[in-house]
Design an enzyme around this catalytic site. Structure first.
Site, short mmCIF file in Angstrom:
data_model
loop_
_atom_site.label_atom_id
_atom_site.label_comp_id
_atom_site.label_asym_id
_atom_site.label_seq_id
_atom_site.Cartn_x
_atom_site.Cartn_y
_atom_site.Cartn_z
N GLY A 177 28.53 -92.56 44.74
CA GLY A 177 29.48 -93.08 45.71
C GLY A 177 30.88 -93.02 45.15
O GLY A 177 31.08 -92.81 43.94
N GLN B 285 39.75 -95.29 44.15
CA GLN B 285 39.46 -94.60 42.88
C GLN B 285 40.23 -93.28 42.76
O GLN B 285 40.37 -92.75 41.65
CB GLN B 285 37.96 -94.36 42.73
CG GLN B 285 37.15 -95.64 42.55
CD GLN B 285 35.67 -95.35 42.42
OE1 GLN B 285 34.98 -95.22 43.41
NE2 GLN B 285 35.19 -95.22 41.18
N CYS C 158 29.98 -96.66 36.95
CA CYS C 158 31.11 -96.42 37.85
C CYS C 158 31.88 -95.22 37.31
O CYS C 158 32.13 -95.14 36.11
CB CYS C 158 32.00 -97.66 37.89
SG CYS C 158 33.42 -97.48 38.98
N LEU C 159 32.28 -94.33 38.22
CA LEU C 159 33.06 -93.17 37.78
C LEU C 159 34.41 -93.60 37.19
O LEU C 159 35.03 -92.83 36.46
CB LEU C 159 33.28 -92.20 38.95
CG LEU C 159 32.01 -91.51 39.47
CD1 LEU C 159 32.32 -90.74 40.74
CD2 LEU C 159 31.41 -90.60 38.41
N HIS D 219 28.83 -102.28 45.68
CA HIS D 219 29.67 -101.75 44.60
C HIS D 219 30.90 -101.03 45.19
O HIS D 219 32.03 -101.27 44.74
CB HIS D 219 28.84 -100.79 43.74
CG HIS D 219 29.61 -100.10 42.66
ND1 HIS D 219 29.37 -100.32 41.31
CD2 HIS D 219 30.62 -99.19 42.71
CE1 HIS D 219 30.21 -99.59 40.60
NE2 HIS D 219 30.97 -98.88 41.42
N GLU D 220 30.65 -100.17 46.19
CA GLU D 220 31.77 -99.39 46.75
C GLU D 220 32.77 -100.30 47.46
O GLU D 220 33.99 -100.12 47.34
CB GLU D 220 31.27 -98.32 47.72
CG GLU D 220 30.42 -97.23 47.08
CD GLU D 220 31.01 -96.67 45.82
OE1 GLU D 220 32.24 -96.54 45.72
OE2 GLU D 220 30.22 -96.39 44.90
N HIS E 243 35.35 -102.03 45.39
CA HIS E 243 36.53 -101.24 45.03
C HIS E 243 37.68 -101.47 46.01
O HIS E 243 38.85 -101.38 45.64
CB HIS E 243 36.19 -99.75 44.99
CG HIS E 243 35.50 -99.28 43.74
ND1 HIS E 243 36.11 -99.33 42.50
CD2 HIS E 243 34.27 -98.76 43.53
CE1 HIS E 243 35.28 -98.84 41.59
NE2 HIS E 243 34.14 -98.49 42.18
NI NI Z 1 32.62 -97.56 41.11
#
Ligand code: NI
Length: 183
Positions: free
Chosen positions: A47, A52, A100-101, A142-143, A146
């Site tokens: 995701g 981000q 997480c990226l 999670h998304e 952000h």
């Molecule tokens: Ni993340």
């Protein structure tokens, strides 16, 4: 369409509150979603949220196909959520390892609502409503975090249940089959 740079923990742009989208189906919104899709695919993520890639709008994308990296994770069709709203169903929470990226190479044990209902708009402004559980519920929580400037390390209950993926694997704290996607 382009693969964009993913901001990393420490960049203050990740901590902004994202703004609601007010116009749907526009070329700009399509381009943003294309960039999110391309960037998520290039990084093999589960995701990605617009903040981000330094865009302060309430837009997220997620989805997983059968992937040898996450053998126990049920597939989730690619979904774009705009202006999402999450409501927990019940009071049960589960701990699960997340990545997480924006926090590359690290994993932490994070409690999330087991079941949620979410409501959002799609790219064209249509309404998406779903009740989901498990990994799907985790990815959405999670998304959407952000969009509020929250990253998973903020949610750790035990700061010791946090570390580099390689070390957690080697020490047996994070089983190989755990669906610990970065997203
Ligand atoms: Ni993340």
């Amino acid at each position: 369409m382009a693969v964009r740079t993913v901001l990393r923990l420490g960049d203050p742009l990740l901590r902004r509150q994202a703004c609601p989208v007010t116009a749907f189906g526009t070329p700009g919104l399509r381009a943003l979603v294309d960039d999110l899709r391309d960037t998520m695919a290039a990084r093999d993520g589960a995701g990605l949220a617009a903040p981000q890639i330094a865009v302060p709008l309430q837009v997220v994308i997620f989805g997983i196909t059968r992937n040898p990296r996450y053998p126990d994770a049920a597939p989730i069709a690619e979904t774009v959520l705009i202006n999402p709203l999450i409501t927990p169903i019940g009071t049960e929470r589960d701990g699960g390892w997340e990545g997480c990226l924006s926090v590359p190479g690290l994993r932490g044990l994070v409690p999330r609502w087991r079941r949620i209902h979410y409501r959002a708009h799609d790219l064209e402004g249509g309404v998406i409503e779903r009740s989901v559980e498990g990994f799907h519920a985790r990815v959405v929580q999670h998304e959407c975090d952000h969009l509020d400037g929250v990253l998973f390390p903020d949610r750790l209950e035990d700061p010791r249940a946090f570390g580099f993926l390689e070390e957690l694997h080697t020490s047996g704290q994070l089983p190989g089959a755990d669906p610990a996607a970065e997203s």
